[in-house]
Design an enzyme around this catalytic site. Structure first.
Site, PDB file in Angstrom:
ATOM      1  N   ARG A  62      69.910  46.745  41.392  1.00  0.00           N
ATOM      2  CA  ARG A  62      70.511  45.634  42.266  1.00  0.00           C
ATOM      3  C   ARG A  62      71.735  45.912  43.106  1.00  0.00           C
ATOM      4  NH1 ARG A  62      72.243  41.703  38.234  1.00  0.00           N
ATOM      5  NH2 ARG A  62      72.835  40.589  40.022  1.00  0.00           N
ATOM      6  N   LEU A  90      73.918  37.488  43.156  1.00  0.00           N
ATOM      7  CA  LEU A  90      74.339  39.055  44.026  1.00  0.00           C
ATOM      8  C   LEU A  90      75.369  39.535  42.990  1.00  0.00           C
ATOM      9  CD1 LEU A  90      75.145  36.935  47.137  1.00  0.00           C
ATOM     10  CD2 LEU A  90      73.662  38.627  46.990  1.00  0.00           C
ATOM     11  N   ASN A 104      76.990  28.546  48.849  1.00  0.00           N
ATOM     12  CA  ASN A 104      75.747  28.545  48.414  1.00  0.00           C
ATOM     13  C   ASN A 104      75.567  27.056  48.476  1.00  0.00           C
ATOM     14  OD1 ASN A 104      73.291  29.061  46.906  1.00  0.00           O
ATOM     15  ND2 ASN A 104      74.223  28.414  44.870  1.00  0.00           N
ATOM     16  N   HIS A 106      73.657  24.035  46.029  1.00  0.00           N
ATOM     17  CA  HIS A 106      72.972  23.930  44.654  1.00  0.00           C
ATOM     18  C   HIS A 106      72.590  22.290  44.562  1.00  0.00           C
ATOM     19  CE1 HIS A 106      72.194  24.849  40.528  1.00  0.00           C
ATOM     20  NE2 HIS A 106      72.821  23.823  40.220  1.00  0.00           N
ATOM     21  N   ASP A 138      81.026  33.075  43.406  1.00  0.00           N
ATOM     22  CA  ASP A 138      81.914  33.967  42.622  1.00  0.00           C
ATOM     23  C   ASP A 138      80.920  34.919  41.738  1.00  0.00           C
ATOM     24  OD1 ASP A 138      81.569  32.481  40.748  1.00  0.00           O
ATOM     25  OD2 ASP A 138      83.739  31.813  40.567  1.00  0.00           O
ATOM     26  N   GLY A 140      80.258  34.441  38.641  1.00  0.00           N
ATOM     27  CA  GLY A 140      79.410  33.567  37.847  1.00  0.00           C
ATOM     28  C   GLY A 140      78.192  32.822  38.504  1.00  0.00           C
ATOM     29  N   ASP A 142      76.853  29.506  39.880  1.00  0.00           N
ATOM     30  CA  ASP A 142      77.202  28.405  40.338  1.00  0.00           C
ATOM     31  C   ASP A 142      78.584  27.940  39.710  1.00  0.00           C
ATOM     32  OD1 ASP A 142      74.826  28.300  41.973  1.00  0.00           O
ATOM     33  OD2 ASP A 142      73.676  27.552  40.064  1.00  0.00           O
TER      34      ASP A 142
HETATM   35  C1  GRF Z   1      66.905  24.093  47.696  1.00  0.00           C
HETATM   36  O1  GRF Z   1      66.455  22.998  47.045  1.00  0.00           O
HETATM   37  C2  GRF Z   1      68.071  24.812  47.110  1.00  0.00           C
HETATM   38  O2  GRF Z   1      68.843  23.745  46.411  1.00  0.00           O
HETATM   39  C3  GRF Z   1      67.358  25.504  45.529  1.00  0.00           C
HETATM   40  O3  GRF Z   1      66.147  26.161  46.389  1.00  0.00           O
HETATM   41  C4  GRF Z   1      65.672  25.286  47.371  1.00  0.00           C
HETATM   42  C5  GRF Z   1      65.466  26.024  48.630  1.00  0.00           C
HETATM   43  O4  GRF Z   1      64.653  25.326  49.591  1.00  0.00           O
HETATM   44  N1  GRF Z   1      68.145  26.307  45.133  1.00  0.00           N
HETATM   45  P1  GRF Z   1      64.308  26.145  51.243  1.00  0.00           P
HETATM   46  O5  GRF Z   1      63.910  27.183  50.744  1.00  0.00           O
HETATM   47  O6  GRF Z   1      65.720  26.030  51.631  1.00  0.00           O
HETATM   48  O7  GRF Z   1      63.347  24.903  51.699  1.00  0.00           O
END
Ligand code: GRF
Length: 208
Positions: A62, A90, A104, A106, A138, A140, A142
């Site tokens: 990775r 990552l 990110n 979430h 970071d 962790g 989320d």
């Molecule tokens: C999103 O709902 C995001 O929150 C989740 O994966 C989905 C990605 O959707 N982690 P897209 O590929 O942007 O349509």
């Protein structure tokens, strides 16, 4: 600001960035995926944005994969990295390379329900309110400093598919908004508490 986007899936969030900020407040200069078959890559190419995939199977591990991604993003002089449905974690080497420059989106109100299956976790818990968080990344899962959040009521009887559909428009608003904040230089670490970030001029409200 020169922005790179990492994707794994459909790319609806990438599309929101292309439609909302590309060629305006920011330039999307590169789109990378861990999955060669991610439909998001086609969205990038359709918009004339360089797109490439970096499957783990083509790298030693990775860290090596992430360093290859970082080198490719550097070649495109990316200043900010946006994770838009990027499903791989990552490595520390990548995050150190782009320190405080990775965000990110979430689909929960963090710190509730981090990690995979956030929407299902929220439904299983029976929460009445949920939402979307944009945060710095970071090491962790989320756990990074929160930049933007928006909440909705969970409709009675929701299933995961319906709740995801209700949350996606929030994602599509918040992620471009986060890029605009970075591009205008309004995001900084809170000097009194480096775990947090401040948005100068205040956090934008709905529709602003
Ligand atoms: C999103 O709902 C995001 O929150 C989740 O994966 C989905 C990605 O959707 N982690 P897209 O590929 O942007 O349509």
């Amino acid at each position: 600001m020169r922005v790179a986007v990492l994707v794994s899936g459909q790319g609806s969030n990438l599309q929101a960035l292309i439609d909302g900020v590309h060629g305006r407040e920011a330039q999307i200069v590169a789109v990378a995926s861990d999955r060669p078959d991610a439909p998001a890559l086609e969205r990038a190419r359709a918009a004339g944005i360089p797109a490439a995939s970096f499957p783990l199977s083509e790298h030693a591990d990775r860290t090596a994969r992430d360093l290859a991604v970082a080198a490719w993003l550097d070649a495109h002089r990316a200043e900010l990295v946006v994770l838009a449905g990027y499903m791989a974690l990552l490595t520390p080497a990548f995050l150190a390379h782009f320190a405080d420059r990775v965000v990110n989106v979430h689909p929960s109100l963090l710190p509730s329900f981090p990690g995979l299956r956030a929407i299902e976790q929220a439904l299983e818990h029976g929460v009445k309110v949920t939402g979307v968080t944009v945060h710095l990344v970071d090491e962790g899962v989320d756990t990074g400093a929160i930049l933007l959040q928006r909440a909705i009521q969970v409709p009675e009887g929701s299933d995961a598919e319906g709740l995801h559909a209700a949350l996606q428009p929030l994602e599509h608003e918040l992620l471009p908004e986060a890029v605009r904040l970075f591009a205008s230089g309004r995001v900084r670490r809170d000097p009194r508490d480096p775990r947090r970030v401040q948005v100068s001029g205040g956090t934008p409200g709905r529709g602003s």
